[in-house]
Design a protein around this motif. Structure first.
Motif, PDB file in Angstrom:
ATOM      1  N   ALA A  57       0.976  -1.075  -0.015  1.00 49.02           N
ATOM      2  CA  ALA A  57      -0.133  -0.065   0.006  1.00 49.02           C
ATOM      3  C   ALA A  57       1.105   1.329   0.026  1.00 49.02           C
ATOM      4  CB  ALA A  57      -0.903  -0.083   1.320  1.00 49.02           C
ATOM      5  N   THR A  58       1.991   1.263   0.625  1.00 50.74           N
ATOM      6  CA  THR A  58       3.002   2.433   0.668  1.00 50.74           C
ATOM      7  C   THR A  58       3.573   2.367  -0.611  1.00 50.74           C
ATOM      8  OG1 THR A  58       3.430   1.930   3.052  1.00 50.74           O
ATOM      9  CG2 THR A  58       4.961   3.366   1.815  1.00 50.74           C
ATOM     10  N   LEU A  59       3.901   1.454  -1.228  1.00 50.49           N
ATOM     11  CA  LEU A  59       4.418   1.539  -2.597  1.00 50.49           C
ATOM     12  C   LEU A  59       3.236   2.390  -3.585  1.00 50.49           C
ATOM     13  CD1 LEU A  59       6.608   0.646  -4.620  1.00 50.49           C
ATOM     14  CD2 LEU A  59       5.359  -1.346  -5.186  1.00 50.49           C
ATOM     15  N   LEU A  60       2.237   1.806  -3.478  1.00 48.86           N
ATOM     16  CA  LEU A  60       1.140   2.272  -4.381  1.00 48.86           C
ATOM     17  C   LEU A  60       0.853   3.789  -4.057  1.00 48.86           C
ATOM     18  CD1 LEU A  60      -1.529  -0.680  -4.379  1.00 48.86           C
ATOM     19  CD2 LEU A  60       0.147  -0.084  -6.215  1.00 48.86           C
ATOM     20  N   ALA A  61       0.677   4.234  -2.575  1.00 48.04           N
ATOM     21  CA  ALA A  61       0.631   5.356  -2.550  1.00 48.04           C
ATOM     22  C   ALA A  61       1.594   6.606  -2.853  1.00 48.04           C
ATOM     23  CB  ALA A  61       0.300   5.704  -1.075  1.00 48.04           C
ATOM     24  N   GLY A  62       2.861   5.911  -2.773  1.00 46.45           N
ATOM     25  CA  GLY A  62       4.247   6.682  -2.933  1.00 46.45           C
ATOM     26  C   GLY A  62       4.517   6.895  -4.367  1.00 46.45           C
ATOM     27  N   HIS A  63       4.202   5.769  -5.156  1.00 45.82           N
ATOM     28  CA  HIS A  63       4.610   5.739  -6.506  1.00 45.82           C
ATOM     29  C   HIS A  63       3.554   5.445  -7.667  1.00 45.82           C
ATOM     30  CE1 HIS A  63       8.675   5.754  -5.103  1.00 45.82           C
ATOM     31  NE2 HIS A  63       8.315   4.762  -4.124  1.00 45.82           N
ATOM     32  N   HIS A  66       0.068   2.582 -10.949  1.00 55.57           N
ATOM     33  CA  HIS A  66       0.215   1.765 -12.296  1.00 55.57           C
ATOM     34  C   HIS A  66       0.804   0.523 -11.867  1.00 55.57           C
ATOM     35  CE1 HIS A  66       3.755   4.456 -11.564  1.00 55.57           C
ATOM     36  NE2 HIS A  66       4.567   3.339 -12.210  1.00 55.57           N
ATOM     37  N   PHE A  67       1.415   0.336 -10.738  1.00 51.23           N
ATOM     38  CA  PHE A  67       1.812  -0.962 -10.068  1.00 51.23           C
ATOM     39  C   PHE A  67       0.734  -1.991  -9.698  1.00 51.23           C
ATOM     40  CE2 PHE A  67       5.621   1.943  -9.104  1.00 51.23           C
ATOM     41  CZ  PHE A  67       6.628   1.309  -9.712  1.00 51.23           C
ATOM     42  N   ALA A  68      -0.190  -1.548  -9.548  1.00 51.37           N
ATOM     43  CA  ALA A  68      -1.537  -2.140  -8.914  1.00 51.37           C
ATOM     44  C   ALA A  68      -1.525  -3.491  -9.989  1.00 51.37           C
ATOM     45  CB  ALA A  68      -2.647  -1.554  -8.977  1.00 51.37           C
ATOM     46  N   PRO A  69      -1.537  -3.698 -11.321  1.00 48.70           N
ATOM     47  CA  PRO A  69      -1.882  -4.710 -11.990  1.00 48.70           C
ATOM     48  C   PRO A  69      -0.982  -5.989 -11.612  1.00 48.70           C
ATOM     49  CG  PRO A  69      -2.201  -3.054 -13.499  1.00 48.70           C
ATOM     50  CD  PRO A  69      -1.748  -2.335 -12.062  1.00 48.70           C
ATOM     51  N   HIS A  70       0.227  -5.508 -11.217  1.00 43.81           N
ATOM     52  CA  HIS A  70       1.388  -6.461 -10.902  1.00 43.81           C
ATOM     53  C   HIS A  70       1.367  -7.013  -9.401  1.00 43.81           C
ATOM     54  CE1 HIS A  70       3.038  -5.524 -14.812  1.00 43.81           C
ATOM     55  NE2 HIS A  70       2.789  -4.018 -14.462  1.00 43.81           N
ATOM     56  N   LEU A  71       0.480  -6.352  -8.673  1.00 45.08           N
ATOM     57  CA  LEU A  71       0.533  -6.788  -7.249  1.00 45.08           C
ATOM     58  C   LEU A  71      -0.837  -7.595  -6.974  1.00 45.08           C
ATOM     59  CD1 LEU A  71       1.725  -3.483  -5.656  1.00 45.08           C
ATOM     60  CD2 LEU A  71       3.019  -5.614  -6.171  1.00 45.08           C
TER      61      LEU A  71
END
Length: 89
Positions: A57-63, A66-71
Motif C-alpha cells: 500500500a505504501t508503494l502504491l501511495a508513494g509511486h 500503475h503498479f497495481a496490476p502487478h500486485l
C-alpha cells in the motif's frame, strides 16, 4: 472467515490470561505453554502478511497505482483494474 488484526490481539491477550492462571497444574501449564507457542507461530505469520500488505500500500501511495496490476495479492482483480486506471480509492 473475516478475522482482523484486532481479533489477533484479543487471542494473544486471552492466551496471556490463561498462562497467568495460578490455579493451573504443572501439566496444564505445559499444555498452555505449547498452545501459546503455536499461537505465537501463527501470529507471527499473520503479522508478516499484514506488514507485506502495508508495504504494498505504501508503494502504491508513494509511486502511483500503475503498479497495481502487478500486485495480484493486495486487491481483487476488479479493484486492481480500477486502481490502474486511476479510479481507485
Amino acid at each position: 472467515m473475516k478475522n482482523k488484526l484486532s481479533d489477533l490481539n484479543d487471542h494473544l491477550f486471552a492466551q496471556m490470561e490463561r498462562l497467568g492462571d495460578e490455579a493451573l497444574s504443572d501439566d496444564e501449564i505445559d499444555k498452555e505453554a505449547k498452545r501459546a507457542d503455536a499461537i505465537v507461530s501463527v501470529a507471527e505469520q499473520i503479522i508478516k502478511n499484514a506488514d507485506l500488505q502495508l508495504k504494498a500500500a505504501t508503494l502504491l501511495a508513494g509511486h502511483g497505482y500503475h503498479f497495481a496490476p502487478h500486485l495480484s495479492n493486495i486487491a481483487p482483480s476488479a479493484e486492481r483494474k480500477a486502481l490502474a486506471q486511476g479510479d481507485g480509492k
